[in-house]
Design an enzyme around this catalytic site. Structure first.
Site, short mmCIF file in Angstrom:
data_model
loop_
_atom_site.label_atom_id
_atom_site.label_comp_id
_atom_site.label_asym_id
_atom_site.label_seq_id
_atom_site.Cartn_x
_atom_site.Cartn_y
_atom_site.Cartn_z
N HIS A 1 -3.86 -9.16 3.34
CA HIS A 1 -5.30 -9.18 3.53
C HIS A 1 -5.65 -10.07 4.72
O HIS A 1 -5.16 -11.21 4.81
CB HIS A 1 -6.02 -9.71 2.29
N ARG B 1 0.83 -1.20 0.00
CA ARG B 1 0.00 0.00 0.00
C ARG B 1 0.87 1.25 0.00
O ARG B 1 2.04 1.22 0.40
CB ARG B 1 -0.91 0.02 1.24
N HIS C 1 -2.69 2.67 -5.59
CA HIS C 1 -3.41 1.42 -5.33
C HIS C 1 -3.64 0.62 -6.61
O HIS C 1 -3.83 -0.59 -6.56
CB HIS C 1 -4.73 1.72 -4.64
N LYS D 1 -1.86 -2.63 8.07
CA LYS D 1 -2.95 -2.11 8.88
C LYS D 1 -2.91 -2.72 10.27
O LYS D 1 -2.62 -3.90 10.43
CB LYS D 1 -4.29 -2.42 8.21
N TYR E 1 -9.83 -10.26 -6.80
CA TYR E 1 -8.99 -10.29 -7.98
C TYR E 1 -9.43 -11.38 -8.96
O TYR E 1 -9.15 -11.29 -10.16
CB TYR E 1 -7.53 -10.52 -7.59
N ARG F 1 -1.00 -1.87 -6.87
CA ARG F 1 -1.24 -2.98 -5.94
C ARG F 1 -2.25 -3.97 -6.54
O ARG F 1 -2.06 -5.19 -6.46
CB ARG F 1 -1.75 -2.42 -4.62
#
Length: 322
Positions: free
Chosen positions: A292, A163, A266, A187, A301, A269
């Site tokens: 994730h 990210r 992004h 995150k 995806y 990514r």
């Protein structure tokens, strides 16, 4: 002195303090919660009165607040973010025994339009990366002045699938040369090791001497080995490049190389995940590299590669063709 704040305001500030101090949330997340929770607390105070108790809040009040947001012109996505913040607040209030139940659970999340990002092809990305030889765009000083850094930005965003916030958060110690990997803080400050490809490693080695020279010239030699990996051009402040600058750099270079106008960090990514899946990478391996928490996020995806799946089926299943 007695606290003259309403119960709404007081409990909102207690919750926000908890978010900032205990959860390890990013600065961006904290700012979003501050904005949304304070706005809703002000709405409750205006609607129910300053002396009303937090236990008097019902789901109808939350729906009414969402209506106000729509009247202000906010999108469904913005309203959904506001509702998520309100839900978190009331979840905390219920846990602390301030309310008997969470009324926000009775409010449905606004249905968002499902749209998938347009992902550039492997050929398009390679064309951009191969063109980063110093002949970059000249329409913006920050984007044009440091071609070696520009290449590192693209190589890490696309080559590692990280990210924008993770990119600018990298320090010199984040690069694990012996492991051919980069230690990324994602995150919730969760760390993961992401493979460092040969092209990204080469770009880094070409960039680092210039970084050191600029830091030394600015009298900030202490940051050469321990400072931020990506630095700003004038070595201002702590010298760390910002996410906003990365966004400008990516957009300027993408535009000058003929990519779509809506390309942003992004996008690279997404391209990382999509292209790996197209080449046969395991979905769970992609999940691990992207950081994730849920596989369902990574599975987005697969919607971008239906053609690839169809081709694999046609070529391999014994009953695909008569």
């Amino acid at each position: 002195m007695p606290d003259k704040r309403s119960e709404f305001e007081r409990l909102a500030e207690e919750f926000l303090a908890m978010i900032a101090n205990e959860r390890g949330a990013s600065a961006h997340t904290v700012r979003a919660y501050v904005r949304e929770v304070r706005s809703f607390a002000a709405f409750l105070e205006k609607t129910l009165g300053k002396d009303a108790a937090i236990g008097s809040v019902e789901h109808l009040h939350i729906r009414g607040y969402l209506g106000v947001l729509y009247e202000r012109g906010l999108t469904k996505a913005s309203a959904a973010r506001a509702l998520a913040a309100v839900r978190s607040w009331f979840k905390w209030l219920a846990k602390e025994g301030k309310v008997a139940q969470n009324p926000a659970l009775l409010v449905s999340t606004p249905k968002l339009p499902k749209h998938l990002p347009r992902v550039p092809s492997v050929e398009e990305v390679n064309r951009v990366l191969n063109s980063l030889d110093g002949a970059g765009p000249r329409d913006a000083e920050e984007e044009a002045a440091w071609p070696e850094r520009e290449r590192v930005i693209f190589e890490l965003l696309y080559g590692c699938g990280i990210r924008n916030s993770e990119l600018v958060g990298l320090d010199m110690s984040s690069v694990r040369w012996r492991d051919d990997a980069v230690l990324v803080r994602g995150k919730g400050k969760k760390e993961r090791l992401v493979p460092l490809g040969d092209e990204a490693a080469l770009a880094l080695k070409e960039y680092l001497p210039g970084r050191e020279a600029k830091l030394m010239a600015a009298g900030k030699g202490l940051l050469v080995h321990d400072g931020p990996l990506l630095t700003n051009l004038r070595m201002r402040g702590d010298c760390r490049l910002t996410t906003r600058s990365v966004g400008r750099i990516v957009k300027a270079i993408a535009r000058s190389r003929g990519l779509a106008e809506d390309v942003h960090p992004h996008t690279l990514r997404h391209a990382f995940g999509t292209h790996m899946l197209e080449e046969g990478a395991d979905l769970r391996a992609i999940q691990e590299m992207l950081g994730h928490e849920r596989l369902s996020t990574t599975q987005r995806y697969t919607q971008l590669t239906v053609g690839q799946v169809q081709r694999v089926y046609d070529e391999t299943h014994p009953r695909a063709k008569s």
